[in-house]
Design a protein around this motif. Structure first.
Motif, PDB file in Angstrom:
ATOM      1  N   ILE A  46       0.840  -1.205   0.000  1.00 36.32           N
ATOM      2  CA  ILE A  46       0.000   0.000   0.000  1.00 36.32           C
ATOM      3  C   ILE A  46       0.871   1.249   0.000  1.00 36.32           C
ATOM      4  O   ILE A  46       0.616   2.210  -0.735  1.00 36.32           O
ATOM      5  N   GLN A  47       1.926   1.236   0.809  1.00 38.09           N
ATOM      6  CA  GLN A  47       2.785   2.408   0.879  1.00 38.09           C
ATOM      7  C   GLN A  47       3.556   2.624  -0.427  1.00 38.09           C
ATOM      8  O   GLN A  47       3.740   3.759  -0.858  1.00 38.09           O
ATOM      9  N   ALA A  48       3.973   1.550  -1.071  1.00 34.85           N
ATOM     10  CA  ALA A  48       4.659   1.696  -2.364  1.00 34.85           C
ATOM     11  C   ALA A  48       3.714   2.293  -3.405  1.00 34.85           C
ATOM     12  O   ALA A  48       4.111   3.173  -4.181  1.00 34.85           O
ATOM     13  N   GLY A  49       2.476   1.828  -3.424  1.00 34.86           N
ATOM     14  CA  GLY A  49       1.505   2.404  -4.351  1.00 34.86           C
ATOM     15  C   GLY A  49       1.210   3.860  -4.050  1.00 34.86           C
ATOM     16  O   GLY A  49       1.092   4.690  -4.950  1.00 34.86           O
ATOM     17  N   LEU A  50       1.106   4.168  -2.777  1.00 36.90           N
ATOM     18  CA  LEU A  50       0.867   5.557  -2.360  1.00 36.90           C
ATOM     19  C   LEU A  50       2.021   6.461  -2.798  1.00 36.90           C
ATOM     20  O   LEU A  50       1.793   7.553  -3.326  1.00 36.90           O
ATOM     21  N   GLN A  51       3.238   6.009  -2.594  1.00 36.39           N
ATOM     22  CA  GLN A  51       4.397   6.795  -3.001  1.00 36.39           C
ATOM     23  C   GLN A  51       4.403   7.018  -4.513  1.00 36.39           C
ATOM     24  O   GLN A  51       4.730   8.100  -4.993  1.00 36.39           O
ATOM     25  N   LEU A  52       4.065   5.972  -5.258  1.00 41.33           N
ATOM     26  CA  LEU A  52       4.055   6.072  -6.716  1.00 41.33           C
ATOM     27  C   LEU A  52       3.014   7.076  -7.200  1.00 41.33           C
ATOM     28  O   LEU A  52       3.298   7.912  -8.051  1.00 41.33           O
ATOM     29  N   VAL A  53       1.835   7.022  -6.647  1.00 41.98           N
ATOM     30  CA  VAL A  53       0.747   7.865  -7.136  1.00 41.98           C
ATOM     31  C   VAL A  53       0.868   9.298  -6.627  1.00 41.98           C
ATOM     32  O   VAL A  53       0.765  10.251  -7.397  1.00 41.98           O
ATOM     33  N   ALA A  58       2.565   9.743 -10.803  1.00 39.08           N
ATOM     34  CA  ALA A  58       2.508   8.777 -11.899  1.00 39.08           C
ATOM     35  C   ALA A  58       1.315   8.991 -12.816  1.00 39.08           C
ATOM     36  O   ALA A  58       1.411   8.806 -14.016  1.00 39.08           O
ATOM     37  N   GLY A  59       0.189   9.390 -12.292  1.00 37.35           N
ATOM     38  CA  GLY A  59      -1.003   9.522 -13.126  1.00 37.35           C
ATOM     39  C   GLY A  59      -1.278  10.909 -13.632  1.00 37.35           C
ATOM     40  O   GLY A  59      -2.310  11.143 -14.249  1.00 37.35           O
ATOM     41  N   GLU A  60      -0.371  11.847 -13.420  1.00 36.99           N
ATOM     42  CA  GLU A  60      -0.651  13.238 -13.775  1.00 36.99           C
ATOM     43  C   GLU A  60      -0.156  13.642 -15.149  1.00 36.99           C
ATOM     44  O   GLU A  60      -0.324  14.778 -15.543  1.00 36.99           O
ATOM     45  N   ASN A  70       3.392  -0.414 -17.095  1.00 38.67           N
ATOM     46  CA  ASN A  70       4.776  -0.824 -16.859  1.00 38.67           C
ATOM     47  C   ASN A  70       5.003  -1.244 -15.406  1.00 38.67           C
ATOM     48  O   ASN A  70       5.749  -2.190 -15.142  1.00 38.67           O
ATOM     49  N   VAL A  71       4.370  -0.568 -14.472  1.00 34.72           N
ATOM     50  CA  VAL A  71       4.496  -0.949 -13.060  1.00 34.72           C
ATOM     51  C   VAL A  71       3.876  -2.317 -12.825  1.00 34.72           C
ATOM     52  O   VAL A  71       4.466  -3.176 -12.158  1.00 34.72           O
ATOM     53  N   TYR A  72       2.685  -2.555 -13.377  1.00 34.73           N
ATOM     54  CA  TYR A  72       2.042  -3.867 -13.221  1.00 34.73           C
ATOM     55  C   TYR A  72       2.869  -4.962 -13.877  1.00 34.73           C
ATOM     56  O   TYR A  72       2.989  -6.065 -13.334  1.00 34.73           O
ATOM     57  N   TYR A  73       3.439  -4.677 -15.043  1.00 35.17           N
ATOM     58  CA  TYR A  73       4.286  -5.662 -15.717  1.00 35.17           C
ATOM     59  C   TYR A  73       5.528  -5.970 -14.880  1.00 35.17           C
ATOM     60  O   TYR A  73       5.911  -7.134 -14.741  1.00 35.17           O
TER      61      TYR A  73
END
Length: 94
Positions: A46-53, A58-60, A70-73
């Protein structure tokens, strides 16, 4: 003035601190190995996803979808490698 305040980043920081406190609770409450590892793995992902977003934005961008693909892959390849290694070396299947 409120549009200048980085509300998203502050909330992300507060949520990161909460996740860190939950991870520290594993140590302070002397949880069993299985429960402790489960809590640590969940909070880590959860924290890794939070940091990424939140902090890496990442989504901006206009290619935000490609970044997530690419992250999911990368996560798929990492998990495939880890579980394949466990399968062959530890669990004895080959």
């Amino acid at each position: 003035m409120s549009e200048l305040f980085p509300r998203k980043q502050v909330m992300g920081f507060v949520f990161s601190m909460i996740l860190t406190a939950v991870a520290l609770a594993v140590y302070f409450f002397d949880m069993s190995y299985t429960v402790g590892m489960t809590v640590l793995l969940i909070t880590a992902f959860i924290q890794a996803g939070l940091q990424l977003v939140v902090f890496m934005h990442a989504g901006e961008t206009k290619d935000g979808k490609a970044i997530y693909v690419n992250v999911y892959y990368g996560m798929f390849i990492a998990l495939f490698t880890i579980f394949g290694t466990l399968l062959a070396m530890t669990w004895g299947y080959l």
